[in-house]
Design an enzyme around this catalytic site. Structure first.
Site, PDB file in Angstrom:
ATOM      1  N   GLU A 332       0.813  -1.224   0.000  1.00 52.46           N
ATOM      2  CA  GLU A 332       0.000   0.000   0.000  1.00 52.46           C
ATOM      3  C   GLU A 332       0.843   1.269   0.000  1.00 52.46           C
ATOM      4  O   GLU A 332       0.540   2.220   0.721  1.00 52.46           O
ATOM      5  CB  GLU A 332      -0.931   0.016   1.227  1.00 52.46           C
ATOM      6  CG  GLU A 332      -1.918  -1.130   1.200  1.00 52.46           C
ATOM      7  CD  GLU A 332      -2.708  -1.245   2.501  1.00 52.46           C
ATOM      8  OE1 GLU A 332      -3.886  -1.611   2.419  1.00 52.46           O
ATOM      9  OE2 GLU A 332      -2.169  -1.001   3.582  1.00 52.46           O
TER      10      GLU A 332
HETATM   11  C1  TNX Z   1      -4.183  -4.173   4.635  1.00 56.58           C
HETATM   12  S1  TNX Z   1      -2.442  -6.329   4.003  1.00 56.58           S
HETATM   13  C2  TNX Z   1      -2.945  -3.867   5.134  1.00 56.58           C
HETATM   14  C3  TNX Z   1      -2.826  -3.393   6.511  1.00 56.58           C
HETATM   15  C4  TNX Z   1      -4.142  -3.295   7.207  1.00 56.58           C
HETATM   16  C5  TNX Z   1      -5.001  -4.460   6.808  1.00 56.58           C
HETATM   17  C6  TNX Z   1      -6.293  -4.497   7.521  1.00 56.58           C
HETATM   18  C7  TNX Z   1      -1.405  -5.310   4.091  1.00 56.58           C
HETATM   19  C8  TNX Z   1      -0.125  -5.767   3.682  1.00 56.58           C
HETATM   20  N1  TNX Z   1      -1.768  -4.089   4.495  1.00 56.58           N
HETATM   21  O1  TNX Z   1      -2.149  -2.156   6.548  1.00 56.58           O
HETATM   22  O2  TNX Z   1      -3.931  -3.281   8.575  1.00 56.58           O
HETATM   23  O3  TNX Z   1      -5.236  -4.417   5.440  1.00 56.58           O
HETATM   24  O4  TNX Z   1      -7.002  -5.646   7.204  1.00 56.58           O
END
Ligand code: TNX
Length: 563
Positions: A332
């Site tokens: 992300e």
């Molecule tokens: C996605 S999965 C994220 C996290 C969040 C999560 C909540 C991932 C690598 N990043 O930053 O906490 O979703 O479900």
């Protein structure tokens, strides 16, 4: 006989006692089970015989710690464990044997063999982890009351026969996010103990994120003193000193889990950016962040100080970590332009290698150039676009190993259904069956099975504040992910699995653990599995309201029970 098939059930003990649990009523399902013969019985005369191996003695001491409070027996851990199996002249003792070239399933780094009969019970393994996993199997074969911390009546019978067992995958992980909410060393140790029950062998700690930096770095002290001072919702946060972290590593190692530390970069870095203005491209430190949005922060890829910072953090963390891996996040990074992301990963991966560690990244790493030997952790959904899946598959064909954590299967923070009072639902609802009913080898098209190193169940903690919350989300889904990681694909069977899962509930009750009474599981009547959950009004996800549950005759309020 393959586990999961019908067993004859072991012969009942004498004296009109109830039959012991069949040898295949274990999670994860053992690779092979051969029931037969009389049951083994632990008595007040039983010794735990470990020979002269230190590792066998450690496993023996651990077993004794589990058995003594509930049996009330002395159970001395003694030398003289050599010779014979439990079946032929074991003298009624439990033997833990570490042998160089065992026959059968005791081979490999984590396999073991368990022989149970009237004259003794023997666990044989080539490596200490195998003995430890065999001890976990033995625990599950004994009555659930063995988990209690006061003396219980017994009898302590184990069905007769042989189990030969070894894992399907070397990577059976659980991730705990200690950044969104901070969890103390004691809370992490409690979770480690629960993971060990199901033969999980990696503890991935998500040590930094926008909301908090949780690991001391001597060369950048404000990361923790300031960057660790809060958490989602504005609570006090916290961080691990180096001594705390070493304690976690040691405790995990005593349960045969390897700690995999993660510093999430270049996104998910607001806590670091808030602590040191010079890490920001504009030189201005943002405020601390206590919300739950993602994708808004980035280290400054163009500044040299960024790589000095990463070098210091990786050097200090690598020095604290005996395990092979260091996770660099990479998910992300919506505020990092793609070219910058690629540049960043090109600079950072060699730093990890320089300090002797193997890189792991979330699967976005495959959009850059994964280093040779790197692992990518896939967290996509069924609905993830084909191009993204193909990028991951192509990297896998080119040698990048995969850890599978599909969010719509393995994310323990997803709500079970619309009524789940905790958790998130961006990946949909993940009920117990959905989390169990998939095959890691076949999950991603175009991925050679040899690239799949295993599975991992992440537990993100935006809405989770204490051990009760962690347990409610992890149980009963975590054992299913653990089984996917351990058991041969041929044992996969939802109906058999859910009845084995139901049999775990009295153990969780005895251990004082919380869990979700999923209607998909045929819980035994009575005990904690029977009653409905009643939540106080005001217990919203992420909210700080009181959390109450009526459970048999006991009233728990988690807000007062911050274990
Ligand atoms: C996605 S999965 C994220 C996290 C969040 C999560 C909540 C991932 C690598 N990043 O930053 O906490 O979703 O479900």
């Amino acid at each position: 006989m393959a586990a999961g098939a019908t067993t004859m059930g072991a012969a009942p003990g004498d004296r009109g006692e109830a039959a012991p649990a069949p040898l295949d009523r274990v999670i994860p399902a053992p690779a092979s089970v051969e029931p037969g013969g009389s049951p083994y019985r632990i008595t007040e005369r039983t010794r735990i015989r470990v020979g002269d191996s230190r590792a066998a003695r450690e496993a023996g001491d651990y077993l004794a710690d589990v058995l003594r409070p509930s049996t009330g027996y002395r159970l001395p851990v003694t030398g003289d464990g050599g010779g014979g199996t439990g079946k032929d002249g074991g003298g009624g003792d439990i033997r833990l044997r570490l042998v160089k070239s065992p026959h059968g399933g005791a081979g490999g780094a984590e396999g073991y063999r368990l022989d149970s009969g009237r004259s003794g019970l023997t666990i044989t393994a080539a490596r200490p982890a195998g003995l430890f996993h065999g001890v976990q199997t033995l625990r599950q074969l004994l009555p659930a009351a063995v988990e209690k911390d006061s003396v219980q009546p017994g009898p302590w019978l184990v069905a007769g026969g042989t189990i030969e067992d070894a894992p399907r995958y070397g990577w059976r992980g659980a991730m705990l996010d200690v950044s969104r909410h901070f969890f103390t060393v004691g809370q992490v140790e409690r979770y480690i103990d629960q993971l060990a029950l199901y033969k999980i062998n990696k503890l991935h700690l998500h040590l930094s994120d926008d909301q908090g930096w949780r690991i001391a770095v001597d060369s950048w002290p404000r990361l923790t003193t300031y960057g660790g001072s809060t958490e989602v919702g504005g609570g006090p946060g916290g961080f691990y000193t180096k001594a705390d972290y070493r304690r976690i590593v040691r405790y995990a190692a005593s349960r045969h889990l390897e700690v995999v530390p993660e510093i999430d970069m270049p996104g998910h870095t607001n806590a670091a950016l808030a602590s040191y203005a010079e890490l920001n491209c504009d030189g201005v430190a943002p405020p601390l962040y206590t919300g739950t949005a993602v994708g808004f922060s980035s280290l400054c890829v163009g500044k040299e100080i960024t790589y000095d910072f990463v070098d210091d953090v990786v050097r200090e963390l690598a020095a604290l970590t005996p395990g092979r891996y260091l996770h660099i996040g990479g998910d992300e990074a919506h505020s990092t332009p793609h070219d910058d992301f690629v540049t960043f990963m090109k600079r950072v991966q060699p730093i990890v290698a320089r300090y002797g560690k193997t890189v792991i990244g979330w699967h976005q790493l495959t959009g850059a150039d994964p280093a040779k030997g790197a692992l990518a952790q896939y967290w996509g959904l069924d609905g993830t676009g084909p191009a993204e899946k193909e990028r991951v598959a192509e990297a896998a064909r080119n040698g990048t190993g995969l850890i599978l954590s599909p969010a719509d299967r393995a994310y323990l923070d997803m709500k079970y259904d619309a009524n789940t009072p905790l958790g998130l639902s961006w990946a949909g609802h993940v009920d117990v069956r959905r989390s169990y009913d998939w095959d890691p080898d076949a999950h991603l098209p175009g991925v050679p099975a040899s690239a799949v190193r295993g599975v991992e169940a992440p537990l993100w903690t935006e809405t989770l504040e204490n051990s009760g919350h962690l347990e409610y989300m992890a149980f009963p889904r975590l054992p299913g992910i653990a089984e996917l990681g351990w058991s041969p694909a041929a044992t996969h069977d939802w109906d058999g699995y859910r009845s084995r899962l139901a049999a775990q509930a009295p153990r969780w009750d005895a251990l004082g653990m919380d869990y979700y009474r999923s209607p998909q599981v045929p819980w035994p009547a009575g005990g904690g599995g029977g009653g409905p959950d009643v939540f106080c009004a005001g217990w919203g996800g992420g909210g700080g309201g009181a959390t109450c549950r009526v459970w048999t005759s006991i009233n728990f309020c988690y807000s007062h029970l911050n274990i």
